[in-house]
Design a protein around this motif. Sequence first.
Motif, PDB file in Angstrom:
ATOM      1  N   LYS A  79      41.026  50.739  34.220  1.00  0.00           N
ATOM      2  CA  LYS A  79      41.229  52.003  34.910  1.00  0.00           C
ATOM      3  C   LYS A  79      39.865  52.663  35.174  1.00  0.00           C
ATOM      4  O   LYS A  79      39.009  52.700  34.295  1.00  0.00           O
ATOM      5  CB  LYS A  79      42.063  52.906  34.001  1.00  0.00           C
ATOM      6  CG  LYS A  79      42.871  53.931  34.721  1.00  0.00           C
ATOM      7  CD  LYS A  79      43.838  54.585  33.734  1.00  0.00           C
ATOM      8  CE  LYS A  79      44.547  55.749  34.423  1.00  0.00           C
ATOM      9  NZ  LYS A  79      45.502  56.388  33.511  1.00  0.00           N
ATOM     10  N   GLY A  80      39.666  53.140  36.386  1.00  0.00           N
ATOM     11  CA  GLY A  80      38.441  53.880  36.684  1.00  0.00           C
ATOM     12  C   GLY A  80      37.200  53.031  36.881  1.00  0.00           C
ATOM     13  O   GLY A  80      36.111  53.547  37.114  1.00  0.00           O
ATOM     14  N   GLU A  81      37.344  51.713  36.800  1.00  0.00           N
ATOM     15  CA  GLU A  81      36.189  50.840  36.919  1.00  0.00           C
ATOM     16  C   GLU A  81      35.802  50.615  38.388  1.00  0.00           C
ATOM     17  O   GLU A  81      36.642  50.761  39.280  1.00  0.00           O
ATOM     18  CB  GLU A  81      36.515  49.485  36.270  1.00  0.00           C
ATOM     19  CG  GLU A  81      35.282  48.664  35.910  1.00  0.00           C
ATOM     20  CD  GLU A  81      35.631  47.386  35.139  1.00  0.00           C
ATOM     21  OE1 GLU A  81      34.719  46.624  34.837  1.00  0.00           O
ATOM     22  OE2 GLU A  81      36.834  47.164  34.864  1.00  0.00           O
ATOM     23  N   PHE A  82      34.541  50.227  38.634  1.00  0.00           N
ATOM     24  CA  PHE A  82      34.105  49.797  39.960  1.00  0.00           C
ATOM     25  C   PHE A  82      33.706  48.340  39.844  1.00  0.00           C
ATOM     26  O   PHE A  82      32.833  48.010  39.040  1.00  0.00           O
ATOM     27  CB  PHE A  82      32.915  50.635  40.449  1.00  0.00           C
ATOM     28  CG  PHE A  82      32.628  50.495  41.924  1.00  0.00           C
ATOM     29  CD1 PHE A  82      32.308  49.261  42.482  1.00  0.00           C
ATOM     30  CD2 PHE A  82      32.674  51.612  42.763  1.00  0.00           C
ATOM     31  CE1 PHE A  82      32.057  49.134  43.842  1.00  0.00           C
ATOM     32  CE2 PHE A  82      32.429  51.490  44.137  1.00  0.00           C
ATOM     33  CZ  PHE A  82      32.116  50.257  44.667  1.00  0.00           C
ATOM     34  N   ALA A  83      34.331  47.479  40.591  1.00  0.00           N
ATOM     35  CA  ALA A  83      34.000  46.053  40.500  1.00  0.00           C
ATOM     36  C   ALA A  83      33.729  45.483  41.886  1.00  0.00           C
ATOM     37  O   ALA A  83      34.489  45.730  42.831  1.00  0.00           O
ATOM     38  CB  ALA A  83      35.139  45.292  39.837  1.00  0.00           C
ATOM     39  N   PHE A  84      32.627  44.749  42.006  1.00  0.00           N
ATOM     40  CA  PHE A  84      32.349  43.996  43.223  1.00  0.00           C
ATOM     41  C   PHE A  84      32.991  42.633  43.106  1.00  0.00           C
ATOM     42  O   PHE A  84      32.954  42.011  42.036  1.00  0.00           O
ATOM     43  CB  PHE A  84      30.847  43.774  43.392  1.00  0.00           C
ATOM     44  CG  PHE A  84      30.106  44.966  43.900  1.00  0.00           C
ATOM     45  CD1 PHE A  84      30.330  45.452  45.178  1.00  0.00           C
ATOM     46  CD2 PHE A  84      29.160  45.584  43.098  1.00  0.00           C
ATOM     47  CE1 PHE A  84      29.617  46.546  45.650  1.00  0.00           C
ATOM     48  CE2 PHE A  84      28.451  46.677  43.568  1.00  0.00           C
ATOM     49  CZ  PHE A  84      28.679  47.163  44.834  1.00  0.00           C
ATOM     50  N   LEU A  85      33.521  42.166  44.201  1.00  0.00           N
ATOM     51  CA  LEU A  85      34.034  40.801  44.266  1.00  0.00           C
ATOM     52  C   LEU A  85      33.142  40.113  45.291  1.00  0.00           C
ATOM     53  O   LEU A  85      33.165  40.483  46.472  1.00  0.00           O
ATOM     54  CB  LEU A  85      35.487  40.862  44.729  1.00  0.00           C
ATOM     55  CG  LEU A  85      36.390  39.673  44.493  1.00  0.00           C
ATOM     56  CD1 LEU A  85      36.464  39.345  43.012  1.00  0.00           C
ATOM     57  CD2 LEU A  85      37.784  40.012  45.006  1.00  0.00           C
ATOM     58  N   THR A  86      32.308  39.188  44.851  1.00  0.00           N
ATOM     59  CA  THR A  86      31.362  38.589  45.789  1.00  0.00           C
ATOM     60  C   THR A  86      31.621  37.100  45.947  1.00  0.00           C
ATOM     61  O   THR A  86      32.420  36.505  45.212  1.00  0.00           O
ATOM     62  CB  THR A  86      29.905  38.797  45.332  1.00  0.00           C
ATOM     63  OG1 THR A  86      29.697  38.044  44.132  1.00  0.00           O
ATOM     64  CG2 THR A  86      29.605  40.239  45.074  1.00  0.00           C
ATOM     65  N   GLY A  87      30.896  36.528  46.892  1.00  0.00           N
ATOM     66  CA  GLY A  87      31.064  35.111  47.197  1.00  0.00           C
ATOM     67  C   GLY A  87      30.968  34.905  48.683  1.00  0.00           C
ATOM     68  O   GLY A  87      31.070  35.857  49.457  1.00  0.00           O
ATOM     69  N   HIS A  88      30.721  33.658  49.084  1.00  0.00           N
ATOM     70  CA  HIS A  88      30.613  33.354  50.504  1.00  0.00           C
ATOM     71  C   HIS A  88      31.977  33.491  51.176  1.00  0.00           C
ATOM     72  O   HIS A  88      32.992  33.572  50.508  1.00  0.00           O
ATOM     73  CB  HIS A  88      30.096  31.925  50.690  1.00  0.00           C
ATOM     74  CG  HIS A  88      28.701  31.751  50.180  1.00  0.00           C
ATOM     75  ND1 HIS A  88      27.618  32.350  50.774  1.00  0.00           N
ATOM     76  CD2 HIS A  88      28.223  31.064  49.120  1.00  0.00           C
ATOM     77  CE1 HIS A  88      26.528  32.032  50.103  1.00  0.00           C
ATOM     78  NE2 HIS A  88      26.862  31.246  49.079  1.00  0.00           N
ATOM     79  N   SER A  89      31.946  33.452  52.506  1.00  0.00           N
ATOM     80  CA  SER A  89      33.210  33.430  53.241  1.00  0.00           C
ATOM     81  C   SER A  89      34.016  32.221  52.778  1.00  0.00           C
ATOM     82  O   SER A  89      33.458  31.137  52.622  1.00  0.00           O
ATOM     83  CB  SER A  89      32.939  33.303  54.742  1.00  0.00           C
ATOM     84  OG  SER A  89      32.122  34.359  55.165  1.00  0.00           O
ATOM     85  N   GLY A  90      35.290  32.431  52.565  1.00  0.00           N
ATOM     86  CA  GLY A  90      36.135  31.321  52.147  1.00  0.00           C
ATOM     87  C   GLY A  90      36.095  31.043  50.660  1.00  0.00           C
ATOM     88  O   GLY A  90      36.706  30.086  50.181  1.00  0.00           O
TER      89      GLY A  90
END
Lengths: 285, 231
Positions: B27-38
Amino acid sequence: MNLTFREAILTFKRAPLLSVLSVTTIAFSLFVLGLFGLVVINLQDALHNVEERVEVVAYLLPGAPIEATAQALKDIEAFPEVQSATYVSEDDALARARAELVELRDVMQELERNPLPASIEVKLKPGFRDTDHVAAVAERMRGFGFVDDVRFGRDWVEKLDRLRGLAAAVGIVVGAAFAVVAIIIIGTTIRMAVLQRSREIAIMRLVGATDGFIRLPFLLQGAIKGLLGGMVAVGLSFAAFLLINRYLLQSAFFTQEQAVAIIAFGALIGLLGSTISVGRHLKRV
Amino acid sequence: MIKFTNVFKAFPKGGLALKDVSFHVAKGEFAFLTGHSGAGKSTVMKLIYAEERPTSGEVRVSGYNVNEMRPREVPRLRRKLGIVFQDFRLLEDRTAEENVAFALEVTGARSSTIAARVMRVLTQVGLAAKAQAYPRELSGGEQQRVAIARALVNEPTVLLADEPTGNLDERATRGVFQLLRDINASGTAVVMATHDLDLVRQAPYRVIELQEGALVYDSAVDEARDQAAAP
């Protein structure tokens, strides 16, 4: 509900061209159906007029006793198939022949003796004017002792029977075919309206709209389009009826109930078409 | 809040979009989801908002189990989420205000409260002055702000942003990113898929990296392990 109504109405504003196209398509599909309907009701009217003339005539032996004839008249009027029975005396028959057969007036004038028999003319109730019933009534009338002969034009009534059957069959088959074509065309038009808004539907789903919520404006809109289309169709049919009356022949138009039924049918097809189209679309995406 | 446990997702035509992915966003967290296309970022997003179901493994989102969810429950889950896309997905024939109000209307919110709530979020994203503008009259950054306002108007517990800056120039990117940070600061969890590594480096947030459908790096797990390993 308020929102549903607003969304349904807004569609006409947002996609006026497609809306007009839908209404026009529905209108013309129903117009074709309506024209066919006009043909059917006028044909029925014509048949009905011919049917009116179906009658059974019993020619009486000369000197049939008055009391017995009067009693027979009452008995015949009591037959369930019979609408009216009229006694035509020898003098009446002669007077009528003189009036109707103008060419033979001179011959008639020179008659020393009236050659025409008295008769009882029987008209049947609607629904009993077919070969079987007519023959049955004729048979019963033959049973009276003072009746000489009974005539009803068997060939003619049989032809009428066949014509009636044919008209009904053609009416049902062609009418059903027209109705199916109308439903398919209208369904396709509504499907276009749904596809045109598929992006909007996708966004509605993303923000948490239920399928019911998405569906409702489409259904309402379909019903409204159908209703408008039905009204235009009745209007076009009326215009066609006026033109036919002026230039071709005297004909009949739909009764108020029939006109309302056409409009209701339009609304129903619109509703049904959108239910199917939207349902399919929502299931697929 | 969001919990993936050994999630596999097969492509309809064969092959795996996700391979054994597990993570938990609190709850309340900020998360990046990264990675190349696909790499599977969008698939993760789709699983979170229940557009897709996992082939195996378990996905839980604010109390809902996405595996077992009935279709009628999906809208209810989505009302707890705010979703933002690279291509904004605004309705072209409605003003900014109407686009935002739309998200409230579909939930059956009372019309008397809608106007005030819409104005509040439009103010929050800095677009109160352009409430009557249509999307085509707005810049990319402004359109994305409208989309964010729409995502916020239902007061979601999680904001999902799938490449929200992908179509924006640098200045607009910074503005939108700052807006997402502010939103997170006020208590809303944010999951942002992006392949913009500059953005990722700018902020001290958690990073989850996917590569060909597998989770290859999770800063929350790896940093904790590194710290534990340190003398």
